[in-house]
Scaffold this active site. Structure first.
Site, short mmCIF file in Angstrom:
data_model
loop_
_atom_site.label_atom_id
_atom_site.label_comp_id
_atom_site.label_asym_id
_atom_site.label_seq_id
_atom_site.Cartn_x
_atom_site.Cartn_y
_atom_site.Cartn_z
N SER A 134 0.65 -1.30 0.16
CA SER A 134 -0.08 -0.05 -0.13
C SER A 134 0.79 1.26 0.05
O SER A 134 0.26 2.36 0.07
CB SER A 134 -0.86 -0.05 1.33
OG SER A 134 -0.20 -0.19 2.29
N ASN A 160 -1.90 -2.78 13.29
CA ASN A 160 -3.31 -2.43 13.21
C ASN A 160 -3.83 -1.12 14.09
O ASN A 160 -4.67 -0.41 13.44
CB ASN A 160 -4.09 -4.01 14.03
CG ASN A 160 -3.75 -4.95 12.95
OD1 ASN A 160 -3.24 -4.89 11.70
ND2 ASN A 160 -4.17 -6.35 13.41
N SER A 166 -12.66 26.56 -26.62
CA SER A 166 -12.75 25.27 -27.42
C SER A 166 -11.80 25.32 -28.49
O SER A 166 -11.20 26.31 -28.96
CB SER A 166 -13.96 25.34 -28.19
OG SER A 166 -13.91 24.39 -29.31
N LYS A 208 -16.62 30.07 -28.34
CA LYS A 208 -16.84 29.20 -27.07
C LYS A 208 -16.19 29.91 -25.88
O LYS A 208 -14.96 30.03 -25.75
CB LYS A 208 -16.66 27.65 -27.09
CG LYS A 208 -17.50 27.06 -28.34
CD LYS A 208 -19.01 27.29 -27.71
CE LYS A 208 -19.26 26.13 -26.73
NZ LYS A 208 -19.22 24.65 -27.01
N ASN A 261 -16.45 28.10 -22.10
CA ASN A 261 -17.15 26.91 -21.61
C ASN A 261 -17.06 26.87 -20.09
O ASN A 261 -15.91 27.49 -19.44
CB ASN A 261 -16.68 25.49 -22.32
CG ASN A 261 -16.68 25.46 -23.44
OD1 ASN A 261 -17.74 25.80 -24.04
ND2 ASN A 261 -15.96 24.69 -24.28
N GLN A 278 -7.11 -2.59 4.03
CA GLN A 278 -6.17 -1.44 3.42
C GLN A 278 -7.00 -0.72 2.25
O GLN A 278 -6.40 0.21 1.73
CB GLN A 278 -5.07 -2.42 3.03
CG GLN A 278 -4.04 -1.64 2.11
CD GLN A 278 -2.66 -2.58 1.93
OE1 GLN A 278 -1.91 -2.96 3.00
NE2 GLN A 278 -2.66 -2.97 0.67
N LYS A 280 -8.16 3.33 2.11
CA LYS A 280 -7.53 4.71 1.73
C LYS A 280 -7.41 5.37 0.65
O LYS A 280 -7.61 6.54 0.77
CB LYS A 280 -5.93 4.14 2.29
CG LYS A 280 -5.73 3.90 3.57
CD LYS A 280 -4.32 3.23 3.92
CE LYS A 280 -4.11 2.64 5.18
NZ LYS A 280 -5.14 1.45 5.19
#
Ligand code: ARG
Length: 458
Positions: free
Chosen positions: A23, A110, A277, A283, A285, A322, A325
Protein backbone atom coordinates in the site's frame (compact mmCIF):
# COMPACT_ATOMS: atom_id res chain seq x y z
CA UNK A 1 15.42 -7.98 0.91
CA UNK A 2 14.30 -9.82 4.04
CA UNK A 3 10.98 -8.88 5.58
CA UNK A 4 10.57 -7.30 9.00
CA UNK A 5 8.09 -10.10 9.69
CA UNK A 6 10.25 -12.72 7.88
CA UNK A 7 11.14 -14.97 10.87
CA UNK A 8 8.64 -17.76 10.31
CA UNK A 9 9.01 -17.75 6.50
CA UNK A 10 11.42 -19.80 4.44
CA UNK A 11 10.50 -18.12 1.15
CA UNK A 12 9.75 -14.51 0.23
CA UNK A 13 6.90 -13.51 -2.09
CA UNK A 14 7.92 -12.70 -5.63
CA UNK A 15 8.06 -9.05 -6.53
CA UNK A 16 4.75 -9.02 -8.37
CA UNK A 17 3.07 -10.50 -5.31
CA UNK A 18 4.68 -7.84 -3.15
CA UNK A 19 3.32 -5.24 -5.52
CA UNK A 20 -0.22 -6.57 -5.16
CA UNK A 21 0.10 -6.66 -1.38
CA UNK A 22 1.73 -3.25 -0.92
CA UNK A 23 0.00 0.00 0.00
CA UNK A 24 3.08 2.23 0.08
CA UNK A 25 2.18 3.89 -3.24
CA UNK A 26 -0.72 5.60 -1.53
CA UNK A 27 -0.29 5.30 2.24
CA UNK A 28 2.92 7.35 2.04
CA UNK A 29 0.48 10.25 2.31
CA UNK A 30 0.28 9.27 5.98
CA UNK A 31 4.01 9.71 6.54
CA UNK A 32 3.77 12.65 8.95
CA UNK A 33 0.89 11.17 10.90
CA UNK A 34 2.74 7.86 11.18
CA UNK A 35 5.89 9.53 12.48
CA UNK A 36 3.94 11.62 14.98
CA UNK A 37 2.07 8.53 16.16
CA UNK A 38 5.42 6.81 16.71
CA UNK A 39 6.85 9.74 18.66
CA UNK A 40 3.84 9.71 20.98
CA UNK A 41 3.98 5.94 21.38
CA UNK A 42 7.67 5.85 22.21
CA UNK A 43 7.43 8.84 24.54
CA UNK A 44 4.72 7.03 26.45
CA UNK A 45 6.79 3.79 26.51
CA UNK A 46 9.66 5.76 28.02
CA UNK A 47 7.45 7.46 30.62
CA UNK A 48 6.01 4.10 31.64
CA UNK A 49 9.50 2.62 32.09
CA UNK A 50 8.98 0.12 29.27
CA UNK A 51 11.95 1.60 27.40
CA UNK A 52 14.97 3.22 29.05
CA UNK A 53 15.52 6.96 28.76
CA UNK A 54 18.47 6.32 26.44
CA UNK A 55 16.48 4.06 24.13
CA UNK A 56 13.61 6.51 24.06
CA UNK A 57 15.88 9.43 23.23
CA UNK A 58 17.63 7.51 20.49
CA UNK A 59 14.38 6.50 18.85
CA UNK A 60 12.90 9.98 19.09
CA UNK A 61 16.05 11.39 17.55
CA UNK A 62 15.85 8.84 14.71
CA UNK A 63 12.22 9.70 14.10
CA UNK A 64 13.02 13.41 13.91
CA UNK A 65 15.70 12.69 11.29
CA UNK A 66 13.10 10.74 9.31
CA UNK A 67 10.68 13.65 9.63
CA UNK A 68 13.18 15.99 8.04
CA UNK A 69 13.94 13.53 5.27
CA UNK A 70 10.24 13.01 4.66
CA UNK A 71 9.65 16.75 4.43
CA UNK A 72 12.42 16.94 1.80
CA UNK A 73 10.98 13.94 -0.06
CA UNK A 74 14.17 12.01 0.63
CA UNK A 75 12.80 8.69 1.84
CA UNK A 76 13.15 5.97 -0.83
CA UNK A 77 9.98 4.00 -0.12
CA UNK A 78 9.84 0.48 -1.52
CA UNK A 79 7.09 -2.06 -2.15
CA UNK A 80 9.24 -4.75 -0.54
CA UNK A 81 8.56 -2.97 2.73
CA UNK A 82 4.86 -3.06 1.93
CA UNK A 83 3.44 -0.04 3.67
CA UNK A 84 4.28 3.23 5.35
CA UNK A 85 4.65 1.59 8.76
CA UNK A 86 7.20 -1.05 7.73
CA UNK A 87 9.03 1.35 5.45
CA UNK A 88 9.52 3.83 8.29
CA UNK A 89 10.54 1.13 10.76
CA UNK A 90 13.07 -0.08 8.22
CA UNK A 91 14.50 3.45 7.77
CA UNK A 92 14.59 3.94 11.52
CA UNK A 93 16.68 0.82 12.04
CA UNK A 94 18.97 1.94 9.21
CA UNK A 95 19.31 5.32 10.89
CA UNK A 96 19.89 4.34 14.55
CA UNK A 97 20.61 0.60 14.48
CA UNK A 98 18.88 -2.29 16.27
CA UNK A 99 17.41 -0.12 19.05
CA UNK A 100 14.98 1.10 16.37
CA UNK A 101 13.39 -2.34 16.57
CA UNK A 102 12.10 -1.43 20.05
CA UNK A 103 9.71 1.16 18.65
CA UNK A 104 7.11 -1.48 17.90
CA UNK A 105 6.93 -2.69 21.52
CA UNK A 106 3.31 -2.98 22.69
CA UNK A 107 2.00 -1.84 19.31
CA UNK A 108 0.73 -3.43 16.12
CA UNK A 109 0.35 -2.06 12.64
CA UNK A 110 -3.37 -2.51 13.25
CA UNK A 111 -3.67 0.15 15.92
CA UNK A 112 -0.93 2.13 14.19
CA UNK A 113 -2.72 2.47 10.87
CA UNK A 114 -6.01 3.32 12.56
CA UNK A 115 -4.23 6.03 14.57
CA UNK A 116 -2.72 7.47 11.41
CA UNK A 117 -6.09 7.75 9.74
CA UNK A 118 -7.77 9.32 12.73
CA UNK A 119 -4.99 11.91 12.84
CA UNK A 120 -5.11 12.47 9.09
CA UNK A 121 -8.87 12.96 8.92
CA UNK A 122 -8.92 15.19 11.95
CA UNK A 123 -6.61 17.59 10.14
CA UNK A 124 -8.25 17.36 6.74
CA UNK A 125 -11.73 17.88 8.17
CA UNK A 126 -10.59 21.14 9.77
CA UNK A 127 -9.17 22.25 6.42
CA UNK A 128 -12.37 21.26 4.65
CA UNK A 129 -14.41 23.25 7.16
CA UNK A 130 -12.21 26.28 6.42
CA UNK A 131 -12.84 25.85 2.71
CA UNK A 132 -16.59 25.55 3.28
CA UNK A 133 -16.36 28.87 5.11
CA UNK A 134 -14.61 30.46 2.14
CA UNK A 135 -17.36 29.33 -0.24
CA UNK A 136 -19.92 30.68 2.21
CA UNK A 137 -18.14 34.04 2.33
CA UNK A 138 -18.12 34.28 -1.45
CA UNK A 139 -21.85 33.55 -1.49
CA UNK A 140 -22.44 36.12 1.20
CA UNK A 141 -20.47 38.74 -0.70
CA UNK A 142 -22.53 38.23 -3.87
CA UNK A 143 -25.77 38.04 -1.90
CA UNK A 144 -24.97 41.33 -0.18
CA UNK A 145 -24.74 43.00 -3.57
CA UNK A 146 -27.91 41.50 -4.98
CA UNK A 147 -30.65 41.77 -2.38
CA UNK A 148 -32.70 43.95 -4.70
CA UNK A 149 -31.77 42.14 -7.89
CA UNK A 150 -34.99 40.43 -8.91
CA UNK A 151 -34.67 37.05 -10.58
CA UNK A 152 -37.12 34.43 -11.75
CA UNK A 153 -37.60 31.70 -9.15
CA UNK A 154 -38.27 28.27 -10.58
CA UNK A 155 -40.05 25.06 -9.78
CA UNK A 156 -39.84 22.22 -12.31
CA UNK A 157 -37.42 24.57 -14.09
CA UNK A 158 -40.49 26.58 -15.09
CA UNK A 159 -40.80 30.21 -14.05
CA UNK A 160 -42.68 30.20 -10.75
CA UNK A 161 -42.44 33.40 -8.68
CA UNK A 162 -39.92 36.24 -8.72
CA UNK A 163 -37.33 36.17 -5.95
CA UNK A 164 -34.45 38.25 -4.72
CA UNK A 165 -31.33 36.87 -6.41
CA UNK A 166 -29.63 37.04 -3.00
CA UNK A 167 -32.33 34.76 -1.62
CA UNK A 168 -31.54 32.17 -4.25
CA UNK A 169 -27.80 32.38 -3.53
CA UNK A 170 -28.33 32.24 0.22
CA UNK A 171 -30.13 28.91 -0.08
CA UNK A 172 -26.69 27.46 -0.83
CA UNK A 173 -25.19 29.22 2.16
CA UNK A 174 -27.54 27.32 4.45
CA UNK A 175 -26.92 23.99 2.71
CA UNK A 176 -23.22 24.48 3.28
CA UNK A 177 -23.91 25.48 6.86
CA UNK A 178 -25.49 22.07 7.43
CA UNK A 179 -22.48 20.43 5.79
CA UNK A 180 -20.21 22.35 8.11
CA UNK A 181 -22.24 21.16 11.06
CA UNK A 182 -22.10 17.55 9.93
CA UNK A 183 -18.30 17.68 9.72
CA UNK A 184 -18.22 19.35 13.13
CA UNK A 185 -20.35 16.59 14.60
CA UNK A 186 -18.26 13.85 13.02
CA UNK A 187 -15.23 15.16 14.92
CA UNK A 188 -16.56 13.46 18.05
CA UNK A 189 -15.93 10.15 16.36
CA UNK A 190 -12.76 11.06 14.49
CA UNK A 191 -11.08 12.57 17.53
CA UNK A 192 -10.64 9.22 19.34
CA UNK A 193 -7.42 7.31 19.82
CA UNK A 194 -7.12 3.63 18.91
CA UNK A 195 -3.42 3.61 19.85
CA UNK A 196 -2.49 0.88 22.31
CA UNK A 197 -5.21 -1.49 21.15
CA UNK A 198 -2.41 -3.67 19.76
CA UNK A 199 -3.26 -6.23 17.11
CA UNK A 200 -6.74 -6.66 18.60
CA UNK A 201 -6.54 -7.67 22.25
CA UNK A 202 -4.48 -4.96 23.93
CA UNK A 203 -1.00 -5.67 25.28
CA UNK A 204 0.74 -7.21 28.30
CA UNK A 205 3.04 -4.16 28.58
CA UNK A 206 1.97 -1.63 31.23
CA UNK A 207 1.22 1.08 28.67
CA UNK A 208 -0.75 4.27 29.24
CA UNK A 209 -3.23 4.78 26.42
CA UNK A 210 -4.59 8.01 27.85
CA UNK A 211 -1.10 9.46 27.75
CA UNK A 212 -0.36 8.61 24.11
CA UNK A 213 -3.81 9.92 23.19
CA UNK A 214 -3.08 13.13 25.05
CA UNK A 215 0.30 13.51 23.35
CA UNK A 216 -1.43 13.24 19.99
CA UNK A 217 -4.16 15.70 20.95
CA UNK A 218 -6.99 13.16 20.91
CA UNK A 219 -9.95 13.91 23.17
CA UNK A 220 -10.69 10.31 24.12
CA UNK A 221 -9.72 6.69 23.52
CA UNK A 222 -11.63 3.69 22.20
CA UNK A 223 -13.16 1.63 25.01
CA UNK A 224 -12.69 -1.69 23.24
CA UNK A 225 -9.46 -2.78 21.57
CA UNK A 226 -11.23 -4.95 18.98
CA UNK A 227 -13.50 -2.09 18.00
CA UNK A 228 -10.52 0.27 17.96
CA UNK A 229 -8.65 -1.66 15.26
CA UNK A 230 -11.62 -2.64 13.13
CA UNK A 231 -13.69 0.54 13.19
CA UNK A 232 -13.85 2.39 9.91
CA UNK A 233 -17.18 4.09 10.63
CA UNK A 234 -15.43 7.41 11.01
CA UNK A 235 -14.12 7.16 7.46
CA UNK A 236 -17.49 6.09 6.07
CA UNK A 237 -19.09 8.98 7.89
CA UNK A 238 -16.53 11.32 6.40
CA UNK A 239 -17.22 9.95 2.92
CA UNK A 240 -20.96 10.40 3.48
CA UNK A 241 -20.51 13.97 4.66
CA UNK A 242 -18.24 14.69 1.72
CA UNK A 243 -20.83 13.18 -0.62
CA UNK A 244 -23.53 15.44 0.74
CA UNK A 245 -21.30 18.48 0.40
CA UNK A 246 -20.26 17.79 -3.15
CA UNK A 247 -23.86 16.96 -4.05
CA UNK A 248 -24.71 20.50 -2.94
CA UNK A 249 -21.83 21.92 -4.98
CA UNK A 250 -23.00 19.88 -7.94
CA UNK A 251 -26.49 21.37 -7.77
CA UNK A 252 -24.99 24.84 -7.60
CA UNK A 253 -22.64 23.98 -10.47
CA UNK A 254 -25.61 22.88 -12.55
CA UNK A 255 -27.30 26.23 -11.96
CA UNK A 256 -24.17 28.15 -12.85
CA UNK A 257 -23.88 26.18 -16.06
CA UNK A 258 -27.51 26.90 -16.96
CA UNK A 259 -27.27 30.55 -15.91
CA UNK A 260 -24.21 31.13 -18.04
CA UNK A 261 -25.78 29.63 -21.17
CA UNK A 262 -26.79 31.85 -24.07
CA UNK A 263 -30.43 30.96 -23.35
CA UNK A 264 -30.31 32.33 -19.79
CA UNK A 265 -27.38 34.76 -19.61
CA UNK A 266 -28.04 35.46 -15.94
CA UNK A 267 -24.36 35.38 -15.02
CA UNK A 268 -21.02 35.46 -16.69
CA UNK A 269 -18.21 33.39 -15.26
CA UNK A 270 -14.81 35.01 -15.01
CA UNK A 271 -12.38 34.12 -17.80
CA UNK A 272 -10.07 32.70 -15.17
CA UNK A 273 -12.62 29.98 -14.41
CA UNK A 274 -13.63 29.23 -17.99
CA UNK A 275 -12.02 27.54 -20.96
CA UNK A 276 -12.21 27.84 -24.71
CA UNK A 277 -12.83 25.35 -27.46
CA UNK A 278 -10.08 23.96 -29.67
CA UNK A 279 -12.28 24.31 -32.73
CA UNK A 280 -15.08 26.84 -32.07
CA UNK A 281 -13.51 30.26 -31.53
CA UNK A 282 -16.62 31.82 -29.97
CA UNK A 283 -16.87 29.31 -27.10
CA UNK A 284 -16.47 30.08 -23.42
CA UNK A 285 -17.15 26.89 -21.52
CA UNK A 286 -17.94 26.50 -17.81
CA UNK A 287 -15.50 23.59 -17.46
CA UNK A 288 -14.77 24.12 -13.77
CA UNK A 289 -18.43 23.92 -12.80
CA UNK A 290 -18.89 20.89 -15.04
CA UNK A 291 -15.90 19.18 -13.48
CA UNK A 292 -17.24 19.69 -9.97
CA UNK A 293 -20.55 18.22 -11.12
CA UNK A 294 -18.67 15.33 -12.74
CA UNK A 295 -16.42 14.63 -9.78
CA UNK A 296 -19.47 14.01 -7.64
CA UNK A 297 -19.53 10.54 -9.22
CA UNK A 298 -16.24 9.40 -7.76
CA UNK A 299 -17.02 10.85 -4.34
CA UNK A 300 -20.28 8.89 -4.17
CA UNK A 301 -18.38 5.88 -5.52
CA UNK A 302 -15.81 6.04 -2.74
CA UNK A 303 -18.58 5.97 -0.13
CA UNK A 304 -20.17 2.91 -1.68
CA UNK A 305 -16.88 1.20 -2.15
CA UNK A 306 -15.95 1.40 1.54
CA UNK A 307 -19.41 0.44 2.75
CA UNK A 308 -19.10 -2.65 0.58
CA UNK A 309 -15.58 -3.47 1.78
CA UNK A 310 -16.75 -3.41 5.40
CA UNK A 311 -20.09 -5.15 5.14
CA UNK A 312 -18.92 -8.77 5.45
CA UNK A 313 -15.84 -8.39 7.61
CA UNK A 314 -15.53 -10.44 10.80
CA UNK A 315 -13.70 -8.86 13.73
CA UNK A 316 -11.06 -7.67 14.05
CA UNK A 317 -8.51 -6.42 11.46
CA UNK A 318 -8.64 -7.91 7.95
CA UNK A 319 -6.39 -6.90 5.09
CA UNK A 320 -9.48 -5.86 3.15
CA UNK A 321 -9.27 -2.74 5.30
CA UNK A 322 -6.22 -1.56 3.40
CA UNK A 323 -8.79 -0.70 0.71
CA UNK A 324 -10.11 2.11 2.91
CA UNK A 325 -7.32 4.49 1.95
CA UNK A 326 -7.35 5.34 -1.74
CA UNK A 327 -11.01 6.34 -1.70
CA UNK A 328 -10.50 8.42 1.42
CA UNK A 329 -7.51 10.26 -0.06
CA UNK A 330 -9.31 10.71 -3.35
CA UNK A 331 -12.37 12.17 -1.65
CA UNK A 332 -10.26 14.50 0.48
CA UNK A 333 -8.40 15.85 -2.56
CA UNK A 334 -11.49 16.01 -4.76
CA UNK A 335 -13.60 17.81 -2.21
CA UNK A 336 -10.89 20.26 -1.23
CA UNK A 337 -10.19 21.04 -4.87
CA UNK A 338 -13.87 21.49 -5.64
CA UNK A 339 -14.48 23.81 -2.69
CA UNK A 340 -11.48 25.92 -3.63
CA UNK A 341 -12.63 26.23 -7.23
CA UNK A 342 -16.12 27.10 -6.09
CA UNK A 343 -15.07 29.90 -3.79
CA UNK A 344 -13.18 31.51 -6.67
CA UNK A 345 -15.92 30.90 -9.18
CA UNK A 346 -18.62 32.52 -7.08
CA UNK A 347 -16.44 35.35 -5.95
CA UNK A 348 -15.61 36.34 -9.53
CA UNK A 349 -18.86 35.66 -11.36
CA UNK A 350 -20.66 38.65 -12.83
CA UNK A 351 -24.39 38.84 -12.20
CA UNK A 352 -26.21 40.36 -15.16
CA UNK A 353 -28.80 42.41 -13.31
CA UNK A 354 -30.34 43.98 -16.41
CA UNK A 355 -30.85 40.67 -18.08
CA UNK A 356 -32.45 39.34 -14.88
CA UNK A 357 -34.86 42.22 -14.61
CA UNK A 358 -35.76 41.83 -18.27
CA UNK A 359 -36.40 38.14 -17.60
CA UNK A 360 -38.87 38.77 -14.77
CA UNK A 361 -40.72 41.35 -16.82
CA UNK A 362 -41.34 38.92 -19.59
CA UNK A 363 -43.06 36.04 -17.93
CA UNK A 364 -46.10 35.05 -15.91
CA UNK A 365 -44.32 34.64 -12.60
CA UNK A 366 -46.52 37.46 -11.23
CA UNK A 367 -49.69 35.37 -11.74
CA UNK A 368 -49.75 34.29 -8.09
CA UNK A 369 -49.69 37.97 -7.11
CA UNK A 370 -52.89 38.59 -9.01
CA UNK A 371 -54.56 35.55 -7.49
CA UNK A 372 -53.45 36.58 -3.98
CA UNK A 373 -54.73 40.11 -4.68
CA UNK A 374 -58.18 38.78 -5.55
CA UNK A 375 -58.15 36.41 -2.58
CA UNK A 376 -57.24 39.31 -0.29
CA UNK A 377 -60.32 41.10 -1.61
CA UNK A 378 -62.48 38.21 -0.47
CA UNK A 379 -62.67 35.93 -3.51
CA UNK A 380 -62.03 32.29 -2.46
CA UNK A 381 -58.49 31.46 -3.60
CA UNK A 382 -59.66 28.56 -5.79
CA UNK A 383 -61.88 30.94 -7.78
CA UNK A 384 -59.14 33.56 -7.94
CA UNK A 385 -56.82 30.91 -9.36
CA UNK A 386 -59.38 30.10 -12.06
CA UNK A 387 -59.89 33.77 -12.99
CA UNK A 388 -56.15 34.40 -13.31
CA UNK A 389 -55.62 31.15 -15.21
CA UNK A 390 -58.08 32.34 -17.82
CA UNK A 391 -56.39 35.75 -18.04
CA UNK A 392 -53.02 34.01 -18.56
CA UNK A 393 -54.56 31.97 -21.37
CA UNK A 394 -55.90 35.14 -23.01
CA UNK A 395 -52.44 36.70 -22.79
CA UNK A 396 -50.77 33.63 -24.30
CA UNK A 397 -53.22 33.73 -27.20
CA UNK A 398 -52.46 37.42 -27.78
CA UNK A 399 -48.72 37.01 -27.17
CA UNK A 400 -48.67 39.56 -24.31
CA UNK A 401 -48.12 39.48 -20.51
CA UNK A 402 -50.50 40.24 -17.63
CA UNK A 403 -49.22 43.81 -17.22
CA UNK A 404 -50.09 44.49 -20.89
CA UNK A 405 -53.82 43.81 -20.34
CA UNK A 406 -56.04 46.87 -20.06
CA UNK A 407 -57.84 47.54 -16.78
CA UNK A 408 -61.08 47.01 -18.69
CA UNK A 409 -60.01 43.53 -19.85
CA UNK A 410 -59.10 42.60 -16.32
CA UNK A 411 -62.30 44.01 -14.82
CA UNK A 412 -64.28 41.89 -17.25
CA UNK A 413 -62.62 38.87 -15.67
CA UNK A 414 -63.28 40.15 -12.16
CA UNK A 415 -64.96 43.32 -10.98
CA UNK A 416 -62.79 43.23 -7.83
CA UNK A 417 -59.82 44.46 -9.84
CA UNK A 418 -58.91 48.16 -9.71
CA UNK A 419 -56.05 50.51 -10.76
CA UNK A 420 -53.81 49.21 -7.96
CA UNK A 421 -53.41 45.95 -9.86
CA UNK A 422 -50.55 47.33 -11.94
CA UNK A 423 -48.43 47.87 -8.84
CA UNK A 424 -49.30 44.39 -7.64
CA UNK A 425 -48.05 42.97 -10.93
CA UNK A 426 -44.63 44.58 -10.57
CA UNK A 427 -42.09 41.77 -9.95
CA UNK A 428 -40.23 43.84 -7.36
CA UNK A 429 -43.51 44.36 -5.46
CA UNK A 430 -44.08 40.62 -5.52
CA UNK A 431 -40.70 40.10 -3.90
CA UNK A 432 -40.92 43.01 -1.46
CA UNK A 433 -44.24 41.87 -0.07
CA UNK A 434 -43.14 38.31 0.76
CA UNK A 435 -42.19 39.18 4.30
CA UNK A 436 -43.14 35.91 5.96
CA UNK A 437 -40.22 34.61 8.03
CA UNK A 438 -37.55 33.13 5.77
CA UNK A 439 -39.35 34.47 2.70
CA UNK A 440 -37.79 36.40 -0.15
CA UNK A 441 -38.98 39.85 1.04
CA UNK A 442 -36.04 42.29 1.08
CA UNK A 443 -35.97 42.76 4.83
CA UNK A 444 -36.22 39.00 5.37
CA UNK A 445 -33.27 38.48 3.04
CA UNK A 446 -31.30 41.20 4.84
CA UNK A 447 -32.07 39.46 8.10
CA UNK A 448 -30.76 36.21 6.73
CA UNK A 449 -27.60 37.88 5.55
CA UNK A 450 -27.05 39.39 9.01
CA UNK A 451 -27.45 35.99 10.66
CA UNK A 452 -25.07 34.45 8.16
CA UNK A 453 -22.50 37.15 8.89
CA UNK A 454 -22.69 36.44 12.58
CA UNK A 455 -22.03 32.77 11.87
CA UNK A 456 -18.98 33.53 9.75
CA UNK A 457 -17.62 36.01 12.25
CA UNK A 458 -17.95 33.60 15.16
N1 ARG B 1 -1.11 -1.52 5.25
C1 ARG B 1 -2.02 -2.04 6.20
C2 ARG B 1 -3.37 -1.34 6.03
O1 ARG B 1 -3.38 -0.34 5.45
C3 ARG B 1 -1.54 -1.78 7.58
C4 ARG B 1 -2.04 -2.77 8.59
C5 ARG B 1 -1.49 -4.12 8.30
N2 ARG B 1 -1.80 -5.06 9.31
C6 ARG B 1 -1.65 -6.35 9.11
N3 ARG B 1 -1.99 -7.12 10.10
N4 ARG B 1 -1.25 -6.86 7.98
O2 ARG B 1 -4.38 -1.80 6.48
Amino acid sequence: MSKLWGGRFSQSPEEWVDEFNASIDFDQQLVMEDLEGSVAHVTMLGECGILTKKETDEIIHGLSVLKEKAADGKLPFSVQNEDIHLNLEHFLIQEIGQVGGKLHTGRSRNDQVATDMHLYLKRRVLEIQELIRSVQSAILKQAGEHVETIAPGYTHLQRAQPVSFAHHLMAYFWMLERDYGRFEDSMKRIDVSPLGAGALAGTTFPINRQRSAELLGFSSIYENSMDAVSDRDFIIEFLANASMTIMHLSRFAEEMIIWSSQEFQFIEMADAFSTGSSIMPQKKNPDMAELVRGKTGRVFGNLFSLLTVLKGLPLAYNKDMQEDKEGMFDTVHTLMGSLKIFAGMIDTMKVKTERLSQAVNEDFSNATELADYLAAKGLPFREAHEVVGKLVLTCIQQNIYLKDLSLKDMQEASSLIDEEVFTVLEPSEAVKRRESEGGTGFSQVRNQIEKAKTILEA
